[in-house]
Structures are given as C-alpha cells and as structure tokens.
Scaffold this active site. Structure first.
Site, short mmCIF file in Angstrom:
data_model
loop_
_atom_site.label_atom_id
_atom_site.label_comp_id
_atom_site.label_asym_id
_atom_site.label_seq_id
_atom_site.Cartn_x
_atom_site.Cartn_y
_atom_site.Cartn_z
CB CYS A 111 -18.80 56.96 -39.79
SG CYS A 111 -18.27 55.89 -41.14
CG HIS A 255 -21.08 54.91 -37.11
ND1 HIS A 255 -21.84 54.94 -38.27
CD2 HIS A 255 -19.89 54.35 -37.46
CE1 HIS A 255 -21.14 54.41 -39.25
NE2 HIS A 255 -19.95 54.04 -38.81
CG ASN A 285 -20.55 51.64 -41.50
OD1 ASN A 285 -21.08 52.74 -41.64
ND2 ASN A 285 -19.33 51.50 -41.02
O1 UT7 Z 1 -17.34 53.21 -39.82
C1 UT7 Z 1 -16.16 52.59 -39.47
C2 UT7 Z 1 -15.80 51.59 -40.56
N1 UT7 Z 1 -14.95 50.51 -40.23
C3 UT7 Z 1 -15.23 49.61 -39.27
O2 UT7 Z 1 -16.19 49.69 -38.57
C4 UT7 Z 1 -14.30 48.45 -39.13
C5 UT7 Z 1 -14.10 48.05 -37.68
N2 UT7 Z 1 -13.55 46.71 -37.65
C6 UT7 Z 1 -14.35 45.63 -37.63
O3 UT7 Z 1 -15.56 45.74 -37.60
C7 UT7 Z 1 -13.68 44.26 -37.64
O4 UT7 Z 1 -12.29 44.43 -37.41
C8 UT7 Z 1 -13.92 43.49 -38.95
C9 UT7 Z 1 -15.38 43.07 -39.07
C10 UT7 Z 1 -13.55 44.33 -40.17
C11 UT7 Z 1 -13.07 42.23 -38.95
O5 UT7 Z 1 -13.39 41.43 -37.81
P1 UT7 Z 1 -12.24 40.77 -36.92
O6 UT7 Z 1 -12.91 39.99 -35.88
O7 UT7 Z 1 -11.32 41.88 -36.50
O8 UT7 Z 1 -11.55 39.78 -37.94
P2 UT7 Z 1 -10.04 39.73 -38.37
O9 UT7 Z 1 -9.68 40.94 -39.19
O10 UT7 Z 1 -9.21 39.43 -37.15
O11 UT7 Z 1 -10.02 38.48 -39.29
C12 UT7 Z 1 -10.12 37.16 -38.76
C13 UT7 Z 1 -10.09 36.21 -39.93
C14 UT7 Z 1 -8.94 36.44 -40.89
O12 UT7 Z 1 -8.50 35.19 -41.35
P3 UT7 Z 1 -7.16 34.52 -40.78
O13 UT7 Z 1 -6.06 35.50 -41.08
O14 UT7 Z 1 -7.40 34.35 -39.31
O15 UT7 Z 1 -7.05 33.24 -41.54
C15 UT7 Z 1 -9.56 37.20 -42.01
O16 UT7 Z 1 -8.88 37.02 -43.24
O17 UT7 Z 1 -11.29 36.37 -40.71
C16 UT7 Z 1 -10.92 36.56 -42.08
N3 UT7 Z 1 -11.93 37.40 -42.71
C17 UT7 Z 1 -13.05 36.90 -43.25
N4 UT7 Z 1 -13.51 35.65 -43.32
C18 UT7 Z 1 -14.70 35.45 -43.93
C19 UT7 Z 1 -11.93 38.75 -42.85
N5 UT7 Z 1 -13.05 39.14 -43.48
C20 UT7 Z 1 -13.75 38.01 -43.74
C21 UT7 Z 1 -14.99 37.76 -44.36
N6 UT7 Z 1 -15.44 36.47 -44.42
N7 UT7 Z 1 -15.76 38.75 -44.88
#
Ligand code: UT7
Length: 328
Positions: A111, A255, A285
């Site tokens: 990226c 980005h 993204n």
């Molecule tokens: O170019 C670089 C590419 N990568 C990135 O930019 C990724 C950077 N990371 C992020 O943007 C964030 O970490 C994410 C958007 C990927 C995730 O957000 P978060 O606030 O860190 O959520 P989390 O991973 O802590 O997940 C919280 C909850 C989990 O459920 P439990 O375990 O609390 O029951 C996940 O399973 O949200 C759940 N979850 C979802 N729920 C609904 C994860 N993805 C989803 C989804 N819809 N799409």
C-alpha cells in the site's frame, strides 16, 4: 530537485459492492463496517484485468498532460495484484498506451507502493538528464486475492487504478521511505507456487489461519497499531528534512485504509480532518492506488490547487511506510 505533477488520471470499475451486500456471504452489518472503518462501498473489478485498469488511468493522464507519448522515458507500475508473474504490468501498459521510448518495470511496496514509485521517479529524473516524463501507474485488483468468507479482510478492499505524469522541477520536495520487515507476517498473501517446506515451517506462519495460498491474511490489530504510528512518523521524517510542520501543509493525502487511523493522525498533527482528502468511504482500501485516486479526486473537485503543499503518506504490508511532501 523536485517534481511537477503534470497530470493525473483514473479508472474505477462500475461494479460496486455496498456494505449491505456482504450480508449475503458473511455475518456483518453496514453499521459495523461504517463505524469501524468509514467504508460504505467499494468498486470491484468484474471483467477488467488489472493491466486494463492501469492502461485506462494512464491513457487519461497522457491525454490530460497533452504530451507526446514518445517523450515518456519511464513507466513504473506499483501494483501488488499483477495479472502476470511476467511480463510486468508496466510493460503491458506501455504497449496499450503506445509509449515506445519508455523503460518499464513494476515495483512492489504494497500500500506504500505509490509513494515509493513516485520517489523512485524523482530519483530517475534527477540522475538521467535525457529523461523528460515519467508515468507512474497504481493499478490494483485486490478483490481477486480476498476470501469473501473472511469478514475481517473482505470488507476492507476495493479495486481501481490511478496514474500521474511527472517531470523535473525546482518545486519543494522531500521524502522519506522506510520499512520494518519484522512485521512482514502481519499482512500477506502467498505466491501461488508452493514454498519449500523449510520456509513453511518458519515463524513467518505464526498467527495466520490456513488459507489457499494467494488469499490475503492479516492480523488487523497489529496492522492497525503499526499504521497509527507509521502515518505520523512518515510525515514527520519527510518534514524534518526541509524544516516544515503540519501547519504548512494544505492537504494531507494518506493511504486510505481506515478512517480511524487517519483521525488518530489528524489529532496528533493538531489539524482538522478538513485538510485530509478522504475517499475510502466510496473506494475502500485500494492498496497502492488509494493515494493517487485521492490526489486525482482532490484535483478534479478543485480542492487541490497549483502552488499548494501536499503530504502523501503511505503504509502497508512489509511493513512499509513512507511520506512525500511536495508542491503541486
Ligand atoms: O492497507 C492496510 C490493510 N489493512 C488494514 O488497514 C487493517 C487495519 N486494521 C483495521 O482496520 C481494524 O483492525 C479492522 C477494521 C480490520 C478491525 O477492526 P477492530 O476494531 O480492530 O475490530 P476487532 O478485530 O477487534 O473485532 C471486534 C469484533 C470481533 O468480534 P468479537 O471477537 O469481539 O466477538 C470480530 O470478530 O468485531 C468482529 N468483526 C466483525 N463484525 C462484523 C470483525 N470483522 C467484522 C465484520 N463485521 N466485518
């Protein structure tokens, strides 16, 4: 020595996937995706190969610049989703736009690719007097490398392409490129060819679920933590070289991964979100294409004007990061 951005161009597939459309494949909601990422919808390549999107964006940039194709001396494509292992996307784009006198190669910095490629273009211009124009193309089709049953990755990415044509100039310019390879395992997609067993057994696999080789896997939290530090750091390292601060910047073009990452940086800089170009709500993204797509949109909407100072800031797999400060 700086560069002058002569023109920009873009190509975005017509097909769109809205947040609610994901409910067909995974347990998610528009509310979750919007509040956690800022993304509302993303373009998805259907029939379009990656090279086609790049060639369309490049063609628009060439036409807008009004230059002779014979004077393009170098084409760099910074894609990570090439249609081929070889030839390079840059060579295919060269054929499509008919730029017979150009050297052509691809560059992979994930990226951060556009920031790396634009800085590479400037370095070529500085060291080769015979070079007049460089075409930098960011063309990405991430959707082909996603597992649409994985809700933690599939909702984040979109497809599209953007291009710029640059020439040498004495305008303000500073850059800083960096990478932290110790974080390489936090965001990756394997090559389709099988790795030797010895490589499969290394620590690189820790924390990754089993996937078909080419599908993208990430540790979202680790990437998020890295990104919130890399974004301000990239800017600060480039700014320190020319003694300027965030107050001097008219537009930040980061980005477009997650609006919360950008909001954290805005707070750190003490500047309002109004000075950030945000396109992730409608593009998602798009990896290396996200910065030039935002640049192109800012110019098309007449937000970005000649003479203004821009900060282009990339971060991504590698874990790579980098910033460029330049006058438009
Ligand atoms: O170019 C670089 C590419 N990568 C990135 O930019 C990724 C950077 N990371 C992020 O943007 C964030 O970490 C994410 C958007 C990927 C995730 O957000 P978060 O606030 O860190 O959520 P989390 O991973 O802590 O997940 C919280 C909850 C989990 O459920 P439990 O375990 O609390 O029951 C996940 O399973 O949200 C759940 N979850 C979802 N729920 C609904 C994860 N993805 C989803 C989804 N819809 N799409």
């Amino acid at each position: 020595m700086g560069i002058n951005i002569l023109s920009t161009g873009c190509y975005v597939p017509e097909q769109r996937l809205k947040n609610d459309d994901f409910k067909k494949f995974i347990d998610t909601s528009d509310e979750w995706i919007r509040t956690r990422t800022g993304i509302m919808e993303r373009p998805m390549a259907g029939w379009e190969p990656c090279w086609y999107m790049g060639a369309k964006a490049a063609e628009q940039a060439v036409q807008r610049a009004g230059i002779s194709r014979d004077d393009i001396g170098l084409i760099i494509s910074c894609t990570i989703t090439s249609d081929f292992l070889t030839p390079s996307m840059a060579s295919v784009i060269q054929r499509e736009i008919n730029a017979p006198n150009a050297a052509a190669f691809d560059l992979n910095a994930a990226c951060s690719g556009f920031v790396y490629a634009l800085d590479t273009a400037r370095r070529f211009l500085e060291t080769d007097d015979s070079l007049k124009y460089v075409l930098v193309v960011a063309n990405e089709a991430l959707s082909r490398f996603l597992d649409f049953k994985d809700r933690t990755t599939s909702i984040l990415f979109g497809d599209g392409a953007a291009a710029v044509i640059v020439e040498r100039s004495d305008k303000l310019y500073s850059s800083h490129l960096a990478s932290d390879g110790t974080g390489a395992k936090y965001l990756c997609a394997r090559n389709l060819s099988p790795a030797p067993e010895i490589a499969v057994e290394t620590d690189f696999n820790d924390g990754f679920p089993e996937k078909p080789p080419h599908q993208l896997v990430h540790d979202g939290k680790e990437v998020y933590k890295f990104a919130t530090k890399a974004l301000p750091k990239s800017f600060e390292l480039a700014a320190a070289k020319i003694g300027i601060s965030s107050d001097d910047i008219d537009w930040f073009i980061p980005h477009q991964a997650n609006v919360r990452i950008i909001e954290t940086a805005a707070k750190k800089f003490g500047v309002s979100m109004d000075r950030f170009i945000i396109t992730l709500d409608h593009f998602g993204n798009t990896s290396s294409a996200s910065i030039p797509l935002a640049l192109n949109e800012g110019i098309e909407k007449c937000l970005i004007k000649r003479g203004q100072k821009l900060a282009l800031i990339g971060f991504g797999a590698g874990l790579t990061y980098g910033g460029i400060i330049l006058e438009y």
